[in-house]
Design a protein around this motif. Structure first.
Motif, short mmCIF file in Angstrom:
data_model
loop_
_atom_site.label_atom_id
_atom_site.label_comp_id
_atom_site.label_asym_id
_atom_site.label_seq_id
_atom_site.Cartn_x
_atom_site.Cartn_y
_atom_site.Cartn_z
N VAL A 33 -3.89 0.93 -11.89
CA VAL A 33 -5.31 1.05 -12.23
C VAL A 33 -5.73 -0.06 -13.18
O VAL A 33 -6.77 -0.70 -12.99
N THR A 34 -4.92 -0.33 -14.20
CA THR A 34 -5.27 -1.37 -15.18
C THR A 34 -4.67 -2.73 -14.84
O THR A 34 -5.12 -3.75 -15.33
N GLY A 35 -3.60 -2.73 -14.03
CA GLY A 35 -2.90 -3.97 -13.70
C GLY A 35 -1.93 -4.41 -14.77
O GLY A 35 -1.35 -5.49 -14.68
N ASP A 74 -3.88 -22.18 -14.23
CA ASP A 74 -4.74 -21.61 -13.19
C ASP A 74 -5.15 -20.17 -13.48
O ASP A 74 -5.85 -19.55 -12.68
N GLY A 75 -4.68 -19.62 -14.61
CA GLY A 75 -5.08 -18.29 -15.02
C GLY A 75 -4.14 -17.17 -14.63
O GLY A 75 -4.40 -16.00 -14.92
N TYR A 76 -3.04 -17.49 -13.96
CA TYR A 76 -2.09 -16.46 -13.54
C TYR A 76 -1.18 -16.06 -14.70
O TYR A 76 -0.69 -16.92 -15.44
N LEU A 77 -0.95 -14.74 -14.84
CA LEU A 77 -0.10 -14.23 -15.90
C LEU A 77 1.36 -14.25 -15.46
O LEU A 77 1.68 -13.90 -14.32
N ARG A 78 2.23 -14.65 -16.40
CA ARG A 78 3.66 -14.73 -16.11
C ARG A 78 4.45 -13.97 -17.16
O ARG A 78 4.02 -13.87 -18.31
N VAL A 79 5.60 -13.46 -16.76
CA VAL A 79 6.54 -12.85 -17.69
C VAL A 79 7.90 -13.46 -17.46
O VAL A 79 8.19 -13.99 -16.39
N ASP A 126 -9.84 -13.90 -9.85
CA ASP A 126 -9.36 -13.92 -11.24
C ASP A 126 -7.86 -13.69 -11.26
O ASP A 126 -7.39 -12.56 -11.04
N GLY A 127 -7.11 -14.74 -11.51
CA GLY A 127 -5.65 -14.68 -11.50
C GLY A 127 -5.04 -13.80 -12.57
O GLY A 127 -3.85 -13.49 -12.52
N SER A 128 -5.83 -13.39 -13.54
CA SER A 128 -5.30 -12.50 -14.58
C SER A 128 -5.62 -11.03 -14.30
O SER A 128 -5.19 -10.15 -15.04
N SER A 155 -5.98 -2.72 -6.72
CA SER A 155 -7.14 -2.84 -5.84
C SER A 155 -7.62 -4.28 -5.69
O SER A 155 -8.43 -4.57 -4.80
N ASN A 156 -7.14 -5.18 -6.53
CA ASN A 156 -7.55 -6.58 -6.48
C ASN A 156 -6.50 -7.48 -5.82
O ASN A 156 -6.70 -8.68 -5.68
#
Length: 140
Positions: free
Chosen positions: A13-15, A32-37, A68-70, A75-76
Motif C-alpha cells: 500500500v505504501t511501497g 533518475d529517482g529510483y530507490l536502492r538498498v 515516479d521512480g521513488s 498499484s504503481n
C-alpha cells in the motif's frame, strides 16, 4: 540473486521496504529517482525487490506507471517488456527540419510514424496525440 530469502518486508500500500524489525530500510536514490538498498554487499532497486516479494520471481523490466521512480506502491508497478518500457519515455521526438518545419516521429516495433508541422506548438500537441495512439497505455 538466486536465493529466495530477502531480509525485507514490503508494504504494497505504501511501497515501503522494511527490515524484519519493522524499521525502514536505509536507502539511496539514483540520479533518475529510483530507490536502492544494499544488502549482502549488493545493491538492488527497491521496485525489483518489491516485485520479487509479491510475485516470487524476478522481473526483467518493471515500469513505474506514474513515472515516479521513488513511488514503489504495488498499484504503481507493472511488469513490462523492454519495448513497452521504452515507449513511456518522456521524450516527444520532435526535430527542427530545414525551411522551418517540425518533424514528429514515434516508433513502435520498428515501424515509424511521422508527421510534419509548420508550428512548434502544433508539433507538440501532435506528438502527444501520436504517442498515445501508437503506444496506448504505455505512452507518457
Amino acid at each position: 540473486m538466486s536465493n529466495n530469502y530477502l531480509p525485507f518486508e514490503y508494504d504494497p500500500v505504501t511501497g515501503e521496504l522494511k527490515k524484519p524489525s519493522g524499521e525502514l530500510c536505509s536507502q539511496t536514490q539514483n540520479k533518475d529517482g529510483y530507490l536502492r538498498v544494499q544488502f549482502d554487499l549488493k545493491t538492488k532497486y527497491q521496485h525489483q525487490i518489491a516485485f520479487f516479494l509479491m510475485e516470487g520471481r524476478w522481473a526483467s523490466e518493471i515500469d513505474h506507471i506514474n513515472g515516479d521512480g521513488s513511488d514503489n506502491r504495488w498499484s504503481n508497478l507493472r511488469e513490462v517488456t523492454r519495448s513497452q518500457n521504452n515507449m513511456n519515455k518522456r521524450s516527444l521526438n520532435i526535430s527542427k527540419r530545414p525551411h522551418g518545419w517540425w518533424d514528429v516521429r514515434v516508433v513502435k516495433n520498428k515501424v515509424e510514424n511521422r508527421e510534419r508541422y509548420k508550428c512548434f506548438g502544433q508539433a507538440v500537441i501532435a506528438a502527444k496525440r501520436l504517442k498515445k495512439e501508437v503506444h496506448g497505455d504505455y505512452a507518457r
